[in-house]
Design a protein around this motif. Structure first.
Motif, PDB file in Angstrom:
ATOM      1  N   PHE A   1       0.653  -1.174  -0.023  1.00  0.00           N
ATOM      2  CA  PHE A   1       0.069   0.058  -0.103  1.00  0.00           C
ATOM      3  C   PHE A   1       0.988   1.210  -0.224  1.00  0.00           C
ATOM      4  O   PHE A   1       2.074   1.221   0.392  1.00  0.00           O
ATOM      5  CB  PHE A   1      -0.837   0.030   1.237  1.00  0.00           C
ATOM      6  N   THR A   2       0.253   2.270  -0.456  1.00  0.00           N
ATOM      7  CA  THR A   2       0.896   3.536  -0.131  1.00  0.00           C
ATOM      8  C   THR A   2       0.179   4.505   0.910  1.00  0.00           C
ATOM      9  O   THR A   2       0.458   5.561   1.109  1.00  0.00           O
ATOM     10  CB  THR A   2       0.862   4.381  -1.520  1.00  0.00           C
ATOM     11  N   ASP A   3      -0.843   3.985   1.384  1.00  0.00           N
ATOM     12  CA  ASP A   3      -1.760   4.756   2.214  1.00  0.00           C
ATOM     13  C   ASP A   3      -1.956   3.846   3.575  1.00  0.00           C
ATOM     14  O   ASP A   3      -2.306   2.745   3.406  1.00  0.00           O
ATOM     15  CB  ASP A   3      -3.172   5.262   1.897  1.00  0.00           C
ATOM     16  N   GLN A   4      -1.416   4.216   4.719  1.00  0.00           N
ATOM     17  CA  GLN A   4      -1.562   3.359   5.929  1.00  0.00           C
ATOM     18  C   GLN A   4      -3.059   2.930   6.461  1.00  0.00           C
ATOM     19  O   GLN A   4      -3.124   1.781   6.703  1.00  0.00           O
ATOM     20  CB  GLN A   4      -0.685   4.038   7.227  1.00  0.00           C
ATOM     21  N   ALA A   5      -3.913   3.871   6.278  1.00  0.00           N
ATOM     22  CA  ALA A   5      -5.421   3.624   6.307  1.00  0.00           C
ATOM     23  C   ALA A   5      -5.728   2.651   5.596  1.00  0.00           C
ATOM     24  O   ALA A   5      -6.577   1.542   6.045  1.00  0.00           O
ATOM     25  CB  ALA A   5      -6.165   4.823   6.194  1.00  0.00           C
ATOM     26  N   GLU A   6      -5.701   2.218   4.402  1.00  0.00           N
ATOM     27  CA  GLU A   6      -6.040   1.411   3.364  1.00  0.00           C
ATOM     28  C   GLU A   6      -5.276   0.196   3.918  1.00  0.00           C
ATOM     29  O   GLU A   6      -5.867  -0.940   4.032  1.00  0.00           O
ATOM     30  CB  GLU A   6      -5.486   1.534   2.104  1.00  0.00           C
ATOM     31  N   ALA A   7      -4.098   0.089   4.258  1.00  0.00           N
ATOM     32  CA  ALA A   7      -3.362  -1.112   4.728  1.00  0.00           C
ATOM     33  C   ALA A   7      -4.107  -1.553   5.927  1.00  0.00           C
ATOM     34  O   ALA A   7      -4.246  -2.799   5.984  1.00  0.00           O
ATOM     35  CB  ALA A   7      -1.947  -0.835   5.031  1.00  0.00           C
ATOM     36  N   LEU A   8      -4.586  -0.982   6.925  1.00  0.00           N
ATOM     37  CA  LEU A   8      -5.036  -1.397   8.098  1.00  0.00           C
ATOM     38  C   LEU A   8      -6.440  -1.535   7.885  1.00  0.00           C
ATOM     39  O   LEU A   8      -6.823  -2.864   8.486  1.00  0.00           O
ATOM     40  CB  LEU A   8      -5.032  -0.044   9.329  1.00  0.00           C
ATOM     41  N   GLN A   9      -7.203  -1.188   6.794  1.00  0.00           N
ATOM     42  CA  GLN A   9      -8.452  -1.718   6.501  1.00  0.00           C
ATOM     43  C   GLN A   9      -8.407  -3.158   5.774  1.00  0.00           C
ATOM     44  O   GLN A   9      -8.957  -3.796   6.111  1.00  0.00           O
ATOM     45  CB  GLN A   9      -8.979  -0.735   5.455  1.00  0.00           C
ATOM     46  N   TRP A  10      -7.297  -3.415   5.091  1.00  0.00           N
ATOM     47  CA  TRP A  10      -7.101  -4.738   4.580  1.00  0.00           C
ATOM     48  C   TRP A  10      -6.978  -5.791   5.651  1.00  0.00           C
ATOM     49  O   TRP A  10      -7.639  -6.920   5.422  1.00  0.00           O
ATOM     50  CB  TRP A  10      -6.034  -4.632   3.572  1.00  0.00           C
ATOM     51  N   LEU A  11      -6.180  -5.330   6.731  1.00  0.00           N
ATOM     52  CA  LEU A  11      -5.963  -6.227   7.743  1.00  0.00           C
ATOM     53  C   LEU A  11      -7.269  -6.636   8.428  1.00  0.00           C
ATOM     54  O   LEU A  11      -7.591  -7.712   8.831  1.00  0.00           O
ATOM     55  CB  LEU A  11      -4.930  -5.736   8.631  1.00  0.00           C
ATOM     56  N   ARG A  12      -7.836  -5.499   8.695  1.00  0.00           N
ATOM     57  CA  ARG A  12      -9.245  -5.508   9.520  1.00  0.00           C
ATOM     58  C   ARG A  12     -10.387  -6.385   8.818  1.00  0.00           C
ATOM     59  O   ARG A  12     -10.901  -7.227   9.326  1.00  0.00           O
ATOM     60  CB  ARG A  12     -10.089  -4.303   9.733  1.00  0.00           C
ATOM     61  N   GLY A  13     -10.472  -6.294   7.462  1.00  0.00           N
ATOM     62  CA  GLY A  13     -11.112  -7.022   6.541  1.00  0.00           C
ATOM     63  C   GLY A  13     -10.914  -8.605   6.695  1.00  0.00           C
ATOM     64  O   GLY A  13     -11.742  -9.291   6.779  1.00  0.00           O
ATOM     65  N   ILE A  14      -9.630  -9.027   6.721  1.00  0.00           N
ATOM     66  CA  ILE A  14      -9.099 -10.202   6.863  1.00  0.00           C
ATOM     67  C   ILE A  14      -9.520 -10.943   8.270  1.00  0.00           C
ATOM     68  O   ILE A  14     -10.061 -11.850   8.286  1.00  0.00           O
ATOM     69  CB  ILE A  14      -7.608 -10.461   6.646  1.00  0.00           C
ATOM     70  N   LYS A  15      -9.168  -9.878   9.392  1.00  0.00           N
ATOM     71  CA  LYS A  15      -9.401 -10.543  10.623  1.00  0.00           C
ATOM     72  C   LYS A  15     -11.179 -10.691  10.586  1.00  0.00           C
ATOM     73  O   LYS A  15     -11.536 -11.661  11.266  1.00  0.00           O
ATOM     74  CB  LYS A  15      -9.020  -9.342  11.591  1.00  0.00           C
TER      75      LYS A  15
END
Length: 123
Positions: free
Chosen positions: A97-111
């Protein structure tokens, strides 16, 4: 400022220890926007040591969101070649990612997806 190899190893082993203390954390976000690209030695250590050690401890897949600066991301996409000697670890899943918020959203979606699967299995 880029950490030297000893500080890099120490920080990652400390994160793994924290993971154990916190009920085996399996979702990580690594923000490289201020340190830039890892050295070849650091990448080698991650591939040869940390990922295997993490899997041996967690005994489960884990997920890593890597955040790059725009420039770094473009350079990686344009120039990166996976060395043939680099092992493929099917138990570690990356997304970039180039955006931390998007990265964290991806992780939350997997969890969230994993939590849903566990709830359905218990019902």
């Amino acid at each position: 400022m880029k950490p030297d190899d000893a500080a890099f190893v120490h920080a990652h082993l400390a994160a793994l220890q924290l993971s154990l203390e916190r009920q085996s954390v399996k979702f990580y976000c690594t923000d490289l926007t201020s340190v830039g690209a890892l050295t070849r030695e650091q990448e080698y250590w991650l591939n040869q040591e940390l990922y295997k050690k993490s899997y041996n401890i967690l005994q489960d897949d884990f997920f890593v969101a890597v955040v790059f600066s725009e420039e770094h991301f473009k350079a990686v996409v344009s120039n990166y070649i996976v060395p043939s000697a680099t092992p493929s670890h099917e138990f570690v899943h990356f997304n970039y990612f180039t955006d931390q918020a998007e990265a964290l959203q991806w992780l939350r979606g997997i969890k969230k997806g994993q939590d849903t699967a566990l709830i359905q299995a218990v019902s």
